[in-house]
Structures are given as structure tokens and as C-alpha cells.
Design an enzyme around this catalytic site. Structure first.
Site, PDB file in Angstrom:
ATOM      1  N   GLU A  74      -4.995  -5.348 -14.215  1.00 15.65           N
ATOM      2  CA  GLU A  74      -6.084  -4.977 -13.300  1.00 15.65           C
ATOM      3  C   GLU A  74      -5.585  -5.057 -11.866  1.00 15.65           C
ATOM      4  O   GLU A  74      -4.736  -5.868 -11.542  1.00 15.65           O
ATOM      5  CB  GLU A  74      -7.293  -5.891 -13.518  1.00 15.65           C
ATOM      6  CG  GLU A  74      -7.001  -7.390 -13.420  1.00 15.65           C
ATOM      7  CD  GLU A  74      -7.116  -7.951 -12.030  1.00 15.65           C
ATOM      8  OE1 GLU A  74      -7.694  -7.267 -11.177  1.00 15.65           O
ATOM      9  OE2 GLU A  74      -6.623  -9.067 -11.809  1.00 15.65           O
ATOM     10  N   PHE A  75      -6.157  -4.185 -11.025  1.00 14.37           N
ATOM     11  CA  PHE A  75      -5.828  -4.192  -9.588  1.00 14.37           C
ATOM     12  C   PHE A  75      -7.135  -4.222  -8.794  1.00 14.37           C
ATOM     13  O   PHE A  75      -7.342  -3.425  -7.883  1.00 14.37           O
ATOM     14  CB  PHE A  75      -4.990  -2.967  -9.228  1.00 14.37           C
ATOM     15  CG  PHE A  75      -3.717  -2.851 -10.035  1.00 14.37           C
ATOM     16  CD1 PHE A  75      -2.613  -3.644  -9.728  1.00 14.37           C
ATOM     17  CD2 PHE A  75      -3.627  -1.984 -11.122  1.00 14.37           C
ATOM     18  CE1 PHE A  75      -1.439  -3.573 -10.476  1.00 14.37           C
ATOM     19  CE2 PHE A  75      -2.463  -1.900 -11.880  1.00 14.37           C
ATOM     20  CZ  PHE A  75      -1.366  -2.694 -11.557  1.00 14.37           C
TER      21      PHE A  75
ATOM     22  N   ARG B  35      -9.756  -5.665  -6.263  1.00 11.46           N
ATOM     23  CA  ARG B  35      -9.950  -6.605  -5.160  1.00 11.46           C
ATOM     24  C   ARG B  35     -11.354  -7.152  -5.216  1.00 11.46           C
ATOM     25  O   ARG B  35     -12.305  -6.394  -5.424  1.00 11.46           O
ATOM     26  CB  ARG B  35      -9.789  -5.878  -3.806  1.00 11.46           C
ATOM     27  CG  ARG B  35      -8.376  -5.604  -3.404  1.00 11.46           C
ATOM     28  CD  ARG B  35      -8.372  -4.598  -2.275  1.00 11.46           C
ATOM     29  NE  ARG B  35      -9.080  -3.383  -2.671  1.00 11.46           N
ATOM     30  CZ  ARG B  35      -9.491  -2.448  -1.826  1.00 11.46           C
ATOM     31  NH1 ARG B  35      -9.299  -2.571  -0.536  1.00 11.46           N
ATOM     32  NH2 ARG B  35     -10.104  -1.362  -2.259  1.00 11.46           N
TER      33      ARG B  35
ATOM     34  N   LYS C 120       2.159  -5.607 -12.386  1.00  5.39           N
ATOM     35  CA  LYS C 120       1.044  -6.391 -11.852  1.00  5.39           C
ATOM     36  C   LYS C 120       1.538  -7.475 -10.884  1.00  5.39           C
ATOM     37  O   LYS C 120       1.080  -7.565  -9.742  1.00  5.39           O
ATOM     38  CB  LYS C 120       0.287  -7.018 -13.027  1.00  5.39           C
ATOM     39  CG  LYS C 120      -0.649  -8.115 -12.659  1.00  5.39           C
ATOM     40  CD  LYS C 120      -1.816  -7.593 -11.855  1.00  5.39           C
ATOM     41  CE  LYS C 120      -2.527  -8.734 -11.162  1.00  5.39           C
ATOM     42  NZ  LYS C 120      -3.818  -8.353 -10.666  1.00  5.39           N
TER      43      LYS C 120
ATOM     44  N   ASN D  16       1.130  -7.597  -6.493  1.00 11.50           N
ATOM     45  CA  ASN D  16       0.534  -8.675  -5.697  1.00 11.50           C
ATOM     46  C   ASN D  16       1.577  -9.359  -4.825  1.00 11.50           C
ATOM     47  O   ASN D  16       1.307  -9.708  -3.673  1.00 11.50           O
ATOM     48  CB  ASN D  16      -0.156  -9.700  -6.610  1.00 11.50           C
ATOM     49  CG  ASN D  16      -1.574  -9.264  -6.958  1.00 11.50           C
ATOM     50  OD1 ASN D  16      -2.043  -8.229  -6.499  1.00 11.50           O
ATOM     51  ND2 ASN D  16      -2.252 -10.043  -7.776  1.00 11.50           N
TER      52      ASN D  16
ATOM     53  N   LEU E  73      -1.066  -5.530   6.611  1.00  9.44           N
ATOM     54  CA  LEU E  73      -0.145  -5.973   7.660  1.00  9.44           C
ATOM     55  C   LEU E  73      -0.870  -6.830   8.683  1.00  9.44           C
ATOM     56  O   LEU E  73      -0.377  -7.023   9.782  1.00  9.44           O
ATOM     57  CB  LEU E  73       0.482  -4.754   8.364  1.00  9.44           C
ATOM     58  CG  LEU E  73       1.456  -3.896   7.546  1.00  9.44           C
ATOM     59  CD1 LEU E  73       1.981  -2.740   8.408  1.00  9.44           C
ATOM     60  CD2 LEU E  73       2.631  -4.711   7.033  1.00  9.44           C
TER      61      LEU E  73
ATOM     62  N   ALA F 240      -1.866 -10.019  10.408  1.00  7.78           N
ATOM     63  CA  ALA F 240      -1.569 -11.450  10.538  1.00  7.78           C
ATOM     64  C   ALA F 240      -2.893 -12.181  10.705  1.00  7.78           C
ATOM     65  O   ALA F 240      -3.882 -11.603  11.152  1.00  7.78           O
ATOM     66  CB  ALA F 240      -0.686 -11.675  11.757  1.00  7.78           C
TER      67      ALA F 240
ATOM     68  N   CYS G 163      -5.613 -14.864  -6.735  1.00 11.67           N
ATOM     69  CA  CYS G 163      -4.541 -14.019  -7.255  1.00 11.67           C
ATOM     70  C   CYS G 163      -3.231 -14.138  -6.497  1.00 11.67           C
ATOM     71  O   CYS G 163      -2.216 -14.524  -7.088  1.00 11.67           O
ATOM     72  CB  CYS G 163      -4.993 -12.566  -7.253  1.00 11.67           C
ATOM     73  SG  CYS G 163      -6.564 -12.373  -8.087  1.00 11.67           S
TER      74      CYS G 163
HETATM   75  C1  UGA Z   1      -5.746  -8.994  -4.888  1.00  8.23           C
HETATM   76  C2  UGA Z   1      -5.186  -7.568  -4.938  1.00  8.23           C
HETATM   77  O1  UGA Z   1      -5.444  -6.897  -3.696  1.00  8.23           O
HETATM   78  C3  UGA Z   1      -5.790  -6.787  -6.088  1.00  8.23           C
HETATM   79  O2  UGA Z   1      -5.200  -5.502  -6.177  1.00  8.23           O
HETATM   80  C4  UGA Z   1      -5.523  -7.558  -7.380  1.00  8.23           C
HETATM   81  O3  UGA Z   1      -6.063  -6.920  -8.517  1.00  8.23           O
HETATM   82  C5  UGA Z   1      -6.148  -8.918  -7.269  1.00  8.23           C
HETATM   83  O4  UGA Z   1      -5.550  -9.618  -6.152  1.00  8.23           O
HETATM   84  C6  UGA Z   1      -5.875  -9.646  -8.571  1.00  8.23           C
HETATM   85  O5  UGA Z   1      -4.695  -9.894  -8.892  1.00  8.23           O
HETATM   86  O6  UGA Z   1      -6.811  -9.848  -9.358  1.00  8.23           O
HETATM   87  P1  UGA Z   1      -7.968 -10.111  -3.902  1.00  8.23           P
HETATM   88  O7  UGA Z   1      -7.343 -11.428  -4.244  1.00  8.23           O
HETATM   89  O8  UGA Z   1      -9.374  -9.867  -4.263  1.00  8.23           O
HETATM   90  O9  UGA Z   1      -7.124  -8.917  -4.571  1.00  8.23           O
HETATM   91  O10 UGA Z   1      -7.889  -9.974  -2.331  1.00  8.23           O
HETATM   92  P2  UGA Z   1      -7.156  -9.079  -1.233  1.00  8.23           P
HETATM   93  O11 UGA Z   1      -8.120  -8.153  -0.642  1.00  8.23           O
HETATM   94  O12 UGA Z   1      -5.920  -8.506  -1.754  1.00  8.23           O
HETATM   95  O13 UGA Z   1      -6.804 -10.197  -0.146  1.00  8.23           O
HETATM   96  C7  UGA Z   1      -5.990 -11.307  -0.491  1.00  8.23           C
HETATM   97  C8  UGA Z   1      -5.804 -12.214   0.704  1.00  8.23           C
HETATM   98  O14 UGA Z   1      -4.939 -11.616   1.651  1.00  8.23           O
HETATM   99  C9  UGA Z   1      -7.083 -12.571   1.460  1.00  8.23           C
HETATM  100  O15 UGA Z   1      -7.068 -13.946   1.753  1.00  8.23           O
HETATM  101  C10 UGA Z   1      -6.974 -11.762   2.742  1.00  8.23           C
HETATM  102  O16 UGA Z   1      -7.639 -12.379   3.826  1.00  8.23           O
HETATM  103  C11 UGA Z   1      -5.476 -11.743   2.946  1.00  8.23           C
HETATM  104  N1  UGA Z   1      -5.003 -10.603   3.769  1.00  8.23           N
HETATM  105  C12 UGA Z   1      -5.139  -9.329   3.311  1.00  8.23           C
HETATM  106  C13 UGA Z   1      -4.380 -10.836   4.991  1.00  8.23           C
HETATM  107  O17 UGA Z   1      -4.227 -12.001   5.431  1.00  8.23           O
HETATM  108  N2  UGA Z   1      -3.910  -9.770   5.706  1.00  8.23           N
HETATM  109  C14 UGA Z   1      -4.036  -8.501   5.271  1.00  8.23           C
HETATM  110  O18 UGA Z   1      -3.558  -7.574   5.979  1.00  8.23           O
HETATM  111  C15 UGA Z   1      -4.669  -8.272   4.048  1.00  8.23           C
END
Ligand code: UGA
Length: 440
Positions: free
Chosen positions: A159-160, A162, A215, A219, A261, A263, A271
Site C-alpha cells: 500500500e502507498f 498517506r 514498498k 518510503n 523536500l 524541512a 510508516c
Molecule cells: C507514508 C507514505 O507517504 C505513503 O505513501 C505510505 O503508504 C505510508 O507512509 C505507509 O507506509 O503506510 P504517511 O506516513 O501517512 O504516508 O505520511 P506522509 O504524508 O508521507 O508524511 C510522513 C512524514 O513526513 C510526516 O511527519 C510529514 O510531516 C513529514 N514530511 C513530509 C516532511 O517533514 N517534509 C515533507 O516535505 C513531507
């Protein structure tokens, strides 16, 4: 968003956590008959009443609609579910064990349950995020128990999704990955996604272990981009560069792309942290160095804590000072607190004697289970009353357009640590705030 159905399949989804429930509801929504199974009685009876165990935009409506149309049902009876389906999805959790390795006990338990109740040919689809080689082990385990009585195939379909965007990610995915060592089984699962493929979404068909690796690698790559930018943010602060502009400047290179990207206060959630650790562990098990993955993790741990000295720059002595924290969940649009940056930051601020007044539009209930001795405000402005600094930890949209003059009026001292860089520093400095962002 009901899509035209090519034909429907009988499906059961075992595990009604985040991934299982979204998968079940969406597969029902594209016209399949879906039975969602969980061992948790309370969860199942709640789901039958339309009560969703976590916050995910649009999911309650999707569950209600498909349950009303009798395409989606909930049960604790795995025998009933398995006997009445041709395809069984495994969607249970694989948490980190103490050493960063993914704990697959629940996945194997479900495999044993399938072996016990199998009553005809089935395709077992592994949705849970599992270490490379797990699907092959599930296959062996099923073979050993089924002993040729019934045919079965194992397919990997990571799964992907968010959190906060899960339904959109399921219905309009960047890609669907299907791993199998039997072409016929792969094609049956491709057919299951036909309604989505038709809208132009690509399907990658590969072998089991490659799909499992795609997968983790996805991530880990996204987490690496974030850690890279976070590491760079410290240099930006030293040389007076702006990390947001750096992100834009490099992101416009089509080979790099602009997403992930930003910060900030580091990545959290159920995940990225777990999968980066698990992939590093898999590398180590194969006697391979995992330097990059180890660095992705250590940079991230450091990044969360690096917000605290920023607060102290504005309020050097935190003892007895009220500090407002906006946003507690690991990211916006979710109430999930797992590995949220707010945990590391608030714990450290409390150790230094600060009194925390927090606001989060949805995560307060989950946060109450984690924090002790903090107060919660009902509105963002409520948290600011008498505060010596505001720390923005999660970038909820509602923080973007607040009355800055009012904010200043409420606070004991006009200090902002914008740990997600949501504001233009100029707007705040202009009216007398001391503003500190990340990498700018
Ligand atoms: C992530 C992946 O994006 C999904 O594709 C994947 O399916 C999922 O994990 C999983 O393995 O089940 P998710 O954990 O819901 O999804 O959250 P993201 O939107 O990816 O954000 C992850 C973290 O990165 C958050 O804490 C967010 O604040 C941080 N982030 C994201 C940043 O610090 N900078 C960014 O530019 C983007």
C-alpha cells in the site's frame, strides 16, 4: 466516486486498522463484495454502527455508503469471511520489534487462520508492509498446512496510502504494484484494479520479493529526501540562505521534483520511521552496510530535538514559562500521534520547566494518552493567552490565516518558532514578533 465495475469479486480483508479499513471500503466502492475482519469485538461493533476508530477524511461516508448498499460488512468471524471469499487480503500491523526489525507475528497468524479455514482455491494478498522474503515464507507455511487439499496463490500488493489522503491515494494512485510468482494470480489481482487502471493509473507487475522491496524503498527514499533537506537547513541558518527557496530551486529540476523536500520538525508517523529502520535491519541481516538509512534516521531524531534550542533562543529561561504548541499529530489531517515530533519537543520543553498549552484540531484525544501535565486549549488563540512563545509543530491549514495582531495581543511575549515554515517571517517581524523558522 463510484467507478464503473468490470466485474465484482468476493473479498475479505483481515485487519481493520488504517490500511485494512481503507482498502476494504475502497474495494467495496469499486463494486466488490467485501468482508472486513478483526479480532477486536468493540471495533467491529463500532464499525457496524459507522463509527471509525481513527480520523480519516471521507472514510466514514465511504463506509456508511457501501455498508448501506450491502457491499461492505464487518465481522469477527474469520472462518465466515475466508469461506466466503476468493481473495483474502492480509492487512494487519507489522510494528517495529525492539531492534528496528518488523514484527511479522500477526501476519503469520493470519496465514495460519487462512490455512485452517480454506475451503477452495484462494488468492492471499499481502498488503501489510513485510520484510523482503516474507511472502515466500507465507507461501511455504500455507503449503505445509494445506498439504495440497486446495490450490492457493500468494500475491504481494503493497500500500502507498498517506494518512489524511488515503482514499484519494487508493482511488487515484501514482501506481499499483503487484508481485507474484504465478502470472495467472497476478492477472486476477490486476483485474481487481481494472476500474482504477482504466483511469490511466499504471500497474507494475513484478515478482514477490521485488514488490516487497518497492514498498520499503519508496518510503525510505521519501524519508531520505526529508532528512537531506533537514540536514541542509542547518547550513542555511549558518550562511543565511533560505531552505524553502533551496527546495524550490532544486525541486524545479524535473529529475528531482518538488515534493517531500520540506524541512521542518522531522518526519513521524507509523510508516517512515518504522520502515527506514526495518530496511536498515534487512540490509544488516544480509551483511550489507546501511549507512544512508542509518543517517536518515539519526538526522531525523536530531531534527525533532533541534526545535528546542530555537525556543530557547527566544525564551532563554523556560522555567515556569507558558509555551503554546500548535499541532500535535505527526502531520495535518490525522489524529495519529505515532512518532510525532510534538512528543520529543514537548517532553524536552517540559524537562526544561516550561508549562505547555497545546492546541490540535483533532489529535487532542490521542495526545491525552501520551502527555502528562499539559493543558489543552479549545482554539489556537486560546493556547496563546499569556504564552511567552508559540511553537508550530504541525502545519494544519487553519493556522495559516489567523489575525496576527490578535495573536500578539494575547501573548505575554511575541515569539514564534515556526517549525514547519508556514509563515512569511516578514509578516510577523513587521508587527514586532521575534520569528525563528527552520533553515531560513
Ligand atoms: C507514508 C507514505 O507517504 C505513503 O505513501 C505510505 O503508504 C505510508 O507512509 C505507509 O507506509 O503506510 P504517511 O506516513 O501517512 O504516508 O505520511 P506522509 O504524508 O508521507 O508524511 C510522513 C512524514 O513526513 C510526516 O511527519 C510529514 O510531516 C513529514 N514530511 C513530509 C516532511 O517533514 N517534509 C515533507 O516535505 C513531507
Amino acid at each position: 466516486m463510484l467507478l464503473p465495475l468490470p466485474f465484482s469479486m468476493k473479498i475479505s480483508v483481515i485487519g481493520t486498522g488504517y490500511v485494512g479499513l481503507v482498502t476494504g471500503a475502497c474495494l467495496a466502492n469499486i463494486g466488490n463484495d467485501v468482508i472486513c475482519v478483526d479480532i477486536d469485538d468493540e471495533r467491529i461493533s463500532n464499525l457496524r454502527r459507522g463509527v471509525i476508530p481513527f480520523y480519516e477524511p471521507g472514510l466514514r461516508e465511504l463506509v456508511e455508503q457501501n455498508a448501506a448498499q450491502k457491499r461492505l460488512m464487518f465481522t469477527t468471524d474469520s472462518q465466515l469471511a475466508i469461506e466466503n471469499s476468493d481473495v483474502v487480503f492480509i492487512a494487519v500491523g507489522t510494528p517495529s520489534d525492539g531492534n528496528g526489525k518488523a514484527d511479522t507475528a500477526a501476519v503469520f497468524q493470519v496465514a495460519d487462520t487462512i490455512a485452517r479455514f480454506i475451503n477452495g482455491k484462494k488468492i492471499v494478498v499481502v498488503k501489510s508492509t513485510v520484510p523482503v522474503g516474507t511472502c515466500a515464507k507465507i507461501k511455504e507455511r500455507l503449503s505445509a498446512q494445506i498439504k495440497g487439499r486446495f490450490g492457493f496463490d500468494v500475491v504481494s500488493n503493497p500500500e502507498f496510502l498517506r494518512e489524511g489522503e488515503a482514499i484519494q491515494d487508493f482511488m487515484v494512485p501514482d501506481r499499483i504494484v503487484i508481485g507474484a510468482d504465478n502470472g495467472e494470480a497476478a492477472q486476477k489481482i490486476v483485474a481487481l484494479y481494472k476500474a482504477i487502471e482504466r483511469t490511466g493509473r499504471p500497474i507494475v507487475v513484478t515478482d514477490l520479493q521485488t514488490a516487497e522491496l518497492v514498498k520499503y524503498a519508496s518510503n525510505a527514499m521519501l524519508a531520505a529526501r526529508i532528512s537531506f533537506m533537514n540536514e541542509l537547513s542547518h547550513l542555511c541558518e549558518k550562511v543565511d540562505a533560505d531552505v524553502k527557496a533551496v527546495a524550490r530551486g532544486i525541486g524545479l529540476d524535473s529529475r528531482i521534483g518538488s515534493r517531500f523536500l520540506q524541512a521542518g520538525a522531522g518526519f513521524g508517523g507509523s510508516c517512515f520511521p518504522k520502515d527506514v529502520r526495518a530496511l536498515a535491519q534487512i540490509m544488516k541481516e544480509h551483511n550489507l552496510p546501511s549507512d544512508m538509512l542509518d543517517a536518515v534516521e539519526s538526522v531525523n531524531t536530531r531534527q525533532k530535538l533541534s526545535i528546542v534550542p530555537k525556543v530557547m533562543k527566544l525564551v532563554p529561561d523556560l522555567k515556569g514559562k507558558r509555551i503554546a504548541v500548535w499541532g500535535l499529530s505527526f502531520k495535518p489531517k490525522t489524529d495519529d500521534m505515532r512518532e510525532a515530533a510534538s512528543i520529543a519537543i514537548i517532553n524536552e520543553l517540559q524537562k526544561l520547566g516550561a508549562n505547555i498549552a497545546a492546541f490540535d484540531p483533532v489529535a487532542e484525544i490521542s495526545a491525552r494518552k501520551i502527555f502528562e501535565g499539559i493543558s489543552y486549549a479549545e482554539t489556537p488563540l486560546g493556547a496563546l493567552e499569556g504564552a511567552h512563545a508559540l511553537v508550530i509543530v504541525t502545519e494544519w491549514d487553519l493556522f495559516r490565516e489567523l489575525d496576527k495582531a490578535k495573536m500578539k495581543e494575547l501573548m505575554a511575549a511575541p515569539n514564534i518558532v515556526d517549525a514547519r515554515n508556514i509563515y512569511d517571517p516578514k509578516d510577523f517581524r513587521e508587527i514586532g514578533f521575534s520569528y525563528v523558522g527552520v533553515g531560513r
